[in-house]
Design an enzyme around this catalytic site. Structure first.
Site, PDB file in Angstrom:
ATOM      1  N   GLU A  29      69.769  25.387   0.725  1.00 20.86           N
ATOM      2  CA  GLU A  29      68.625  24.613   0.233  1.00 20.86           C
ATOM      3  C   GLU A  29      69.028  23.146   0.101  1.00 20.86           C
ATOM      4  O   GLU A  29      69.951  22.814  -0.639  1.00 20.86           O
ATOM      5  CB  GLU A  29      68.170  25.192  -1.109  1.00 20.86           C
ATOM      6  CG  GLU A  29      67.554  26.580  -0.941  1.00 20.86           C
ATOM      7  CD  GLU A  29      67.770  27.491  -2.145  1.00 20.86           C
ATOM      8  OE1 GLU A  29      68.169  27.001  -3.209  1.00 20.86           O
ATOM      9  OE2 GLU A  29      67.555  28.714  -2.000  1.00 20.86           O
ATOM     10  N   GLU A  60      67.369  33.361  -1.351  1.00 20.63           N
ATOM     11  CA  GLU A  60      68.806  33.597  -1.209  1.00 20.63           C
ATOM     12  C   GLU A  60      69.106  34.927  -0.546  1.00 20.63           C
ATOM     13  O   GLU A  60      69.953  35.019   0.352  1.00 20.63           O
ATOM     14  CB  GLU A  60      69.504  33.538  -2.575  1.00 20.63           C
ATOM     15  CG  GLU A  60      69.789  32.125  -3.061  1.00 20.63           C
ATOM     16  CD  GLU A  60      68.579  31.409  -3.611  1.00 20.63           C
ATOM     17  OE1 GLU A  60      67.527  32.060  -3.813  1.00 20.63           O
ATOM     18  OE2 GLU A  60      68.671  30.190  -3.853  1.00 20.63           O
ATOM     19  N   PHE A  83      74.589  26.236  -6.297  1.00 23.03           N
ATOM     20  CA  PHE A  83      75.221  26.849  -7.465  1.00 23.03           C
ATOM     21  C   PHE A  83      75.485  28.329  -7.175  1.00 23.03           C
ATOM     22  O   PHE A  83      74.592  29.032  -6.691  1.00 23.03           O
ATOM     23  CB  PHE A  83      74.309  26.745  -8.685  1.00 23.03           C
ATOM     24  CG  PHE A  83      74.162  25.337  -9.212  1.00 23.03           C
ATOM     25  CD1 PHE A  83      75.045  24.846 -10.167  1.00 23.03           C
ATOM     26  CD2 PHE A  83      73.154  24.509  -8.750  1.00 23.03           C
ATOM     27  CE1 PHE A  83      74.909  23.539 -10.649  1.00 23.03           C
ATOM     28  CE2 PHE A  83      73.018  23.211  -9.225  1.00 23.03           C
ATOM     29  CZ  PHE A  83      73.897  22.726 -10.182  1.00 23.03           C
ATOM     30  N   ALA A  84      76.691  28.770  -7.488  1.00 23.81           N
ATOM     31  CA  ALA A  84      77.049  30.166  -7.206  1.00 23.81           C
ATOM     32  C   ALA A  84      76.132  31.148  -7.941  1.00 23.81           C
ATOM     33  O   ALA A  84      75.939  32.278  -7.490  1.00 23.81           O
ATOM     34  CB  ALA A  84      78.506  30.428  -7.571  1.00 23.81           C
ATOM     35  N   ASP A  85      75.563  30.699  -9.049  1.00 23.84           N
ATOM     36  CA  ASP A  85      74.650  31.566  -9.814  1.00 23.84           C
ATOM     37  C   ASP A  85      73.459  32.020  -8.970  1.00 23.84           C
ATOM     38  O   ASP A  85      72.931  33.106  -9.161  1.00 23.84           O
ATOM     39  CB  ASP A  85      74.087  30.797 -11.016  1.00 23.84           C
ATOM     40  CG  ASP A  85      75.165  30.132 -11.835  1.00 23.84           C
ATOM     41  OD1 ASP A  85      75.533  30.682 -12.871  1.00 23.84           O
ATOM     42  OD2 ASP A  85      75.649  29.062 -11.416  1.00 23.84           O
ATOM     43  N   PHE A  86      73.032  31.153  -8.067  1.00 19.61           N
ATOM     44  CA  PHE A  86      71.786  31.406  -7.339  1.00 19.61           C
ATOM     45  C   PHE A  86      71.892  32.604  -6.400  1.00 19.61           C
ATOM     46  O   PHE A  86      70.887  33.142  -5.948  1.00 19.61           O
ATOM     47  CB  PHE A  86      71.393  30.181  -6.507  1.00 19.61           C
ATOM     48  CG  PHE A  86      71.045  28.966  -7.320  1.00 19.61           C
ATOM     49  CD1 PHE A  86      70.951  29.025  -8.702  1.00 19.61           C
ATOM     50  CD2 PHE A  86      70.801  27.750  -6.698  1.00 19.61           C
ATOM     51  CE1 PHE A  86      70.637  27.905  -9.449  1.00 19.61           C
ATOM     52  CE2 PHE A  86      70.477  26.619  -7.436  1.00 19.61           C
ATOM     53  CZ  PHE A  86      70.404  26.691  -8.811  1.00 19.61           C
ATOM     54  N   ILE A  87      73.097  32.970  -6.060  1.00 19.50           N
ATOM     55  CA  ILE A  87      73.258  33.932  -4.985  1.00 19.50           C
ATOM     56  C   ILE A  87      73.275  35.369  -5.476  1.00 19.50           C
ATOM     57  O   ILE A  87      73.351  36.301  -4.687  1.00 19.50           O
ATOM     58  CB  ILE A  87      74.531  33.576  -4.176  1.00 19.50           C
ATOM     59  CG1 ILE A  87      74.292  33.837  -2.708  1.00 19.50           C
ATOM     60  CG2 ILE A  87      75.750  34.260  -4.711  1.00 19.50           C
ATOM     61  CD1 ILE A  87      73.294  32.897  -2.069  1.00 19.50           C
ATOM     62  N   HIS A 129      73.451  27.788 -14.352  1.00 20.39           N
ATOM     63  CA  HIS A 129      74.132  26.860 -13.444  1.00 20.39           C
ATOM     64  C   HIS A 129      75.589  26.678 -13.840  1.00 20.39           C
ATOM     65  O   HIS A 129      76.153  25.611 -13.635  1.00 20.39           O
ATOM     66  CB  HIS A 129      73.438  25.486 -13.446  1.00 20.39           C
ATOM     67  CG  HIS A 129      72.039  25.479 -12.923  1.00 20.39           C
ATOM     68  ND1 HIS A 129      70.989  26.067 -13.594  1.00 20.39           N
ATOM     69  CD2 HIS A 129      71.507  24.974 -11.783  1.00 20.39           C
ATOM     70  CE1 HIS A 129      69.868  25.904 -12.896  1.00 20.39           C
ATOM     71  NE2 HIS A 129      70.160  25.253 -11.791  1.00 20.39           N
TER      72      HIS A 129
END
Lengths: 325, 330
Positions: A29, A60, A83-87, A129
């Site tokens: 993104e 994602e 951000f790794a959180d998004f995945i 995040h």
């Protein structure tokens, strides 16, 4: 030698490999013309065009699942999570598909997928995040998990990742992105599973990753003044984990502390401790200690946020306590 | 009917017969205890895989489902490699690591069947993206059931394929049950094909038990994809006439009458009737073909049964590309 930031180092690595290998493409993104939220692809859109720097909808799971199919059919996707959180929405595609493709197919297919994203607590980013998640990924067979602490390692390991046929989780701590260190201009790769001895020492071994390497370094001098010589080891990759270098160090020092920003239960420290117990028990002069971030979501307010991360004074105290055992 | 058309029809007949014969043999093998794991057969749905795959080249790719034996054979996997895999043997197409739901044969474009509902849609989209980056004219096909269309993968995959104009066919085999949950219960819109409009791609409904109709619709869609005109959604209305998986009860959620009614619309019988109606002497040709197919499956079954099991010492091989049993430091 010139000094560049972590961010410049990974950008260089990616651009060099994209120039060499037309099968590499990046998805994420805002990674096209915008150049990435963390400048991870700055300037690449103009060099390599929209097919290879592909902006995605916010889906994602969709584009990680897409990466699996792309890797199976001859290209090398780089998925930029921001951000790794998004995945986490895509966890099934990573764990059930990408990590298992090579095995399920009896080695007939390769899975050269690079999954990169920012991790780490800091700057009041809030709990969606701030996550790191690497112990979770290291739990599963089939994934390489890379957590560099400086620009030099980031460049060498990103280049290694882009030349590996295995899926790689490449996790970049937000607080390190603008930190500089010397990085040669010549080509170099750093193999997975090879720790770096950040500082040699004789009395106690400290294992730390990413931001915790820097937090620990901050107290090493002070402890030296108190007569404690710290050997600091940065594994650089948590899967594979270079347990040999840690065992060699513990053989010398007899004491081990693992400092980790992520959660303690079922974590990296627990894994290292178990392996050192198995293979280095006779070298230990004291019980192995762990210092972890709090087992809670990450709070927003600065004093709360600081309270859930191991700070230098806590690290120093843990080391003193361990020396007193 | 000209000769080329007849030849093609006979190919379609042979393809469906091969799948049916293989599946019926696997049913018996399951009953005989030769299959250590689950076995979802494709009986009744053969026209879909055969009709679509007959329009594909060897270097086109397909991504399939837990009910994937038919797709695998239609794309060119030899039945002996399928049967050996389902029997758990070293000679199986995945070396015994996959089983019925994880069949891989990239050399014929079979990029995998899957035990999870939905990912085939995303992975086929990814293959389409590869072909765009590599600038080839290959085409990618996602096979999935009606159960997958209420999953987020359907939404995300169709949208991405449309915005990037990818050479992908989304083939929904609407066999009307997601395991045992009826489609009319789980979907607010009874038409899958109609959903294409929501994403901006053509959606076509076709009788999935009519192999000639499937062949025609898929052929047009593949031609469109290959010439850069983008993805198509095809809904094939069909029915599985065996239980969800072998050994499961079949009449707690549907009636015997309904199953029998669908058996009368059997895709193989329908094509046979057309061929014989055109030419009465075709009966003999088809009979000879049935015998050939039976011999092929006899041989495949024998091969599978006589094949060795994989060496347990290799159980951890292929976790990583370097195929090292120890941690690979390279």
């Amino acid at each position: 030698m010139r000094e560049i930031t972590f961010m410049q180092a990974t950008l260089e690595a990616l651009s060099e490999e994209m120039a060499k290998n037309p099968k590499i493409f990046v998805m994420g993104e805002g990674i096209g013309k915008r150049g990435g939220n963390f400048n991870t692809t700055k300037g690449l859109f103009d060099l390599y065009g929209p097919d290879r720097l592909c902006d995605t909808p916010i889906c994602e799971r969709g584009f990680v699942g897409l990466a699996a199919g792309a890797a199976m059919t001859g290209t090398r996707p780089v998925i930029d999570f921001m951000f790794a959180d998004f995945i986490l929405d895509a966890a099934g595609e990573i764990i059930n598909q990408i990590a298992k493709i090579q095995y399920m197919s009896g080695g007939r297919l390769k899975a050269p997928v690079l999954l990169r994203g920012c991790i780490g607590i800091g700057h009041s980013a809030g709990t969606h995040h701030s996550g790191s998640y690497y112990p979770m990924y290291a739990h599963f067979p089939g994934l390489r998990v890379v957590v560099p602490s400086n620009a030099y390692d980031a460049k060498g390991l990103l280049k290694q990742s882009l030349n590996s046929n295995d899926p790689v989780l490449f996790l970049e701590h937000k607080s390190l992105l603008t930190k500089k260190c010397p990085v040669p201009e010549e080509e170099f790769l750093i193999p997975f599973g090879k720790a770096r001895i950040v500082q040699k020492g004789a009395d106690v071994t400290v294992v730390a990753l990413a931001m915790m390497v820097h937090q620990t370094l901050e107290v090493c001098k002070q402890l030296e003044g108190e007569g404690v010589s710290v050997e600091l080891i940065d594994p650089r990759t948590v899967a594979p984990m270079d347990i040999e270098t840690i065992l060699d160090s513990v053989h010398k020092t007899g004491r081990l502390l693992i400092v980790d920003e992520t959660f303690a239960p079922c974590g990296i420290g627990a894994e290292i401790a178990a392996q050192v117990n198995d293979r280095g028990f006779d070298d230990l002069d004291a019980p192995i200690r762990r210092l972890n971030g709090a087992h809670s979501p990450t709070p927003y307010s600065p004093p709360l946020e600081a309270a859930v991360v191991p700070q230098p004074d806590r690290i120093a105290q843990e080391i003193r306590d361990l020396m007193a055992e | 009917m000209n000769n080329l058309e007849l030849e093609k029809k006979l190919d379609l007949y042979r393809g469906m017969r091969t799948i049916r014969e293989c599946e019926e043999r696997l049913v018996r093998s399951h009953q005989r205890g030769l299959i250590p794991g689950p076995c979802h057969t494709y009986i009744g749905q053969e026209a879909v895989a055969v009709g679509v795959c007959a329009c594909l080249r060897n270097d086109d790719v397909i991504f399939s489902t837990h009910r994937g034996h038919g797709h695998a054979i239609a794309k060119g996997l030899h039945p002996r490699e399928l049967m050996a895999e389902v029997f758990g043997r070293a000679t199986g197409c995945s070396g015994g690591r996959g089983g019925s739901m994880h069949l891989f044969a990239p050399e014929v474009g079979l990029m995998g069947t899957s035990g999870i509902v939905g990912p085939s849609i995303l992975q086929a989209t990814g293959a389409g993206y590869s072909f765009k980056v590599l600038k080839t004219d290959q085409v990618s096909v996602a096979f999935f059931g009606d159960g997958a269309v209420n999953n987020g993968a359907f939404h995300e995959g169709l949208n991405m394929a449309t915005i990037w104009n990818l050479p992908v066919l989304f083939v929904c085999e609407n066999n009307q049950f997601a395991t045992e949950v009826p489609f009319h219960y789980s979907s607010g819109n009874p038409s899958v094909a109609a959903r294409g409009a929501a994403y901006g791609l053509p959606g076509v409904e076709v009788d999935g038990n009519d192999v000639l109709a499937v062949y025609e619709v898929a052929g047009e869609a593949i031609q469109r994809a290959r010439s850069g005109e983008g993805p198509t959604l095809i809904e094939c209305k069909t029915y599985r006439t065996r239980p969800h998986a072998e050994g499961m009860d079949d009449y707690s959620y549907r009636t015997r009458e309904e199953v029998d009614e669908w058996k009368s619309r059997d895709p193989i019988l329908r094509l046979r009737e057309i061929l014989v109606a055109d030419n009465e002497s075709m009966k003999e040709n088809l009979g000879a073909m049935d015998t050939e197919v039976k011999a092929l499956i006899d041989e495949a079954e024998k091969f599978a049964e006589e094949s060795p099991y994989p060496d347990p010492l290799t159980a951890e091989d292929h976790v990583f590309s370097a195929n090292s049993r120890k941690i690979d430091h390279a």
